[in-house]
Scaffold this active site. Structure first.
Site, short mmCIF file in Angstrom:
data_model
loop_
_atom_site.label_atom_id
_atom_site.label_comp_id
_atom_site.label_asym_id
_atom_site.label_seq_id
_atom_site.Cartn_x
_atom_site.Cartn_y
_atom_site.Cartn_z
CG ASP A 18 -6.42 -3.57 -3.15
OD1 ASP A 18 -6.97 -2.56 -2.66
OD2 ASP A 18 -5.21 -3.78 -3.08
CB SER B 58 -0.94 -0.05 1.21
OG SER B 58 -1.94 0.93 1.12
CG HIS C 257 -5.57 -2.56 0.52
ND1 HIS C 257 -4.73 -2.23 -0.53
CD2 HIS C 257 -5.14 -1.85 1.59
CE1 HIS C 257 -3.83 -1.35 -0.10
NE2 HIS C 257 -4.05 -1.11 1.18
#
Length: 343
Positions: free
Chosen positions: A294, A118, A322
């Protein structure tokens, strides 16, 4: 027939404790909290957490074989146990890149494997493109490059169509007259001098991300967003970075001149992917069976990175969202770290 893996504990390495902890002063204002675990003489790996502002946890040590790796974790500026908490002063992508180098030098490490998901993938790419000679390999998840389209999808118009019930909660603190720019509206509240306004905004911002990060909403993640101190650091620092486009040019991390600097670094990317049903009437309709996947960092960005950087190894995970702590994603991340044990 082998028994299916059904728990994170069965995938991750066993819990370990750090053999070194410390604080590193990186500016007149900021001091980073760091730890080192695993093999004192092992192969160095640094874990870059998400957010920005998310901080590290003891589980982050467990992606790596402790007999092989010297595992370095640290809280970025304003996050976790680093001080001052939730500070957005002297806090930019390039400050963090410089901090990683200061920590590497402090620990007398020559080169290391860099692991980030991320926002951690953003910072990993920025660091590797600035200091390619210090990176042995990259392990990345949930690719995020802070392009305006990525930010708008999650914070303005996109994920709102997939999680409408949680989107309503995210909208709630913001008057209708300010909803044309949700990031700006939240930033104004997260930097308010009023404690109640800041805390209310922080919890709503953080809950939105926690509610959308996994295939199935995790009550423990939602509870984390209710923690005032954690939510404020997470939300305040994220909003600060996002309204400033990560302190980068639009698409900077994907530019050819940027990718050319890391083209020879072995790189693995693990990405949750939204699936579509074979009988869908429209290409834009997500499958009701396969869920939402995600939506925080959609697969488009990982795909664009792969096009710019075809040498990397990309795995699209068809049954994960995610979070790094969903079983299919976690398994692939551990396998990637195992793959680089011999570097």
């Amino acid at each position: 027939m082998s028994t299916p893996v059904t728990t994170l504990d069965a995938i991750l390495y066993p819990p370990i404790e750090p053999f070194e902890t410390g604080q590193l002063k990186v500016s007149d204002l900021h001091t980073l909290n760091y730890e080192v675990s695993g093999n004192k003489d092992g192969k160095p790996v640094v874990f870059l957490h998400g957010g920005p502002g998310g901080g590290v946890s003891e589980k982050d040590r467990r992606y790596f074989d402790p007999k092989v790796y010297k595992i370095v974790l640290f809280d970025q500026r304003g996050a976790g146990k680093s001080t001052p908490s939730a500070s957005i002063e002297e806090n930019t992508t390039w400050d963090l890149v410089a901090d990683i180098e200061k920590l590497r030098e402090h620990l007398k490490i020559d080169k290391w494997v860099v692991f980030g998901g991320s926002w951690g993938s953003t910072l990993s790419l920025a660091y590797a493109q600035t200091h390619p000679d210090r990176v042995k390999a990259l392990i990345l998840r949930g690719i995020f490059t802070l392009r305006r389209s990525e930010l708008d999808f999650f914070y303005q118009n996109g994920a709102s169509h997939i999680f409408p019930e949680h989107w309503d909660d995210y909208l709630a603190p913001i008057p209708e007259s300010e909803r044309d720019d949700m990031m700006k509206a939240y930033y104004n509240r997260l930097t308010s001098e009023n404690d109640e306004i800041r805390t209310t905004a922080a919890k709503a911002w953080s809950t939105w991300e926690m509610a959308t990060s996994k295939l199935r909403v995790d009550a423990a993640d939602i509870a984390r967003a209710a923690n005032d101190d954690w939510a404020l650091a997470f939300a305040r620092i994220e909003a600060h970075y996002f309204i400033n486009a990560g302190f980068m040019r639009e698409g900077q991390l994907l530019e050819k001149q940027s990718i050319d600097k890391i083209r020879n670094i072995p790189t693995v990317v693990v990405q949750g992917k939204q699936l579509y049903p074979s009988n869908a009437k429209g290409a834009n309709l997500p499958s009701p069976d396969t869920g939402r996947y995600d939506v925080v960092c959609p697969a488009r960005t990982a795909y664009d990175l792969k096009k710019a950087f075809p040498e990397l190894e990309l795995t699209m995970v068809p049954d994960a969202g995610h979070s790094a702590r969903e079983l299919p994603t976690c398994k692939l991340l551990v396998e990637a770290a195992d793959k680089f044990r011999d570097l």
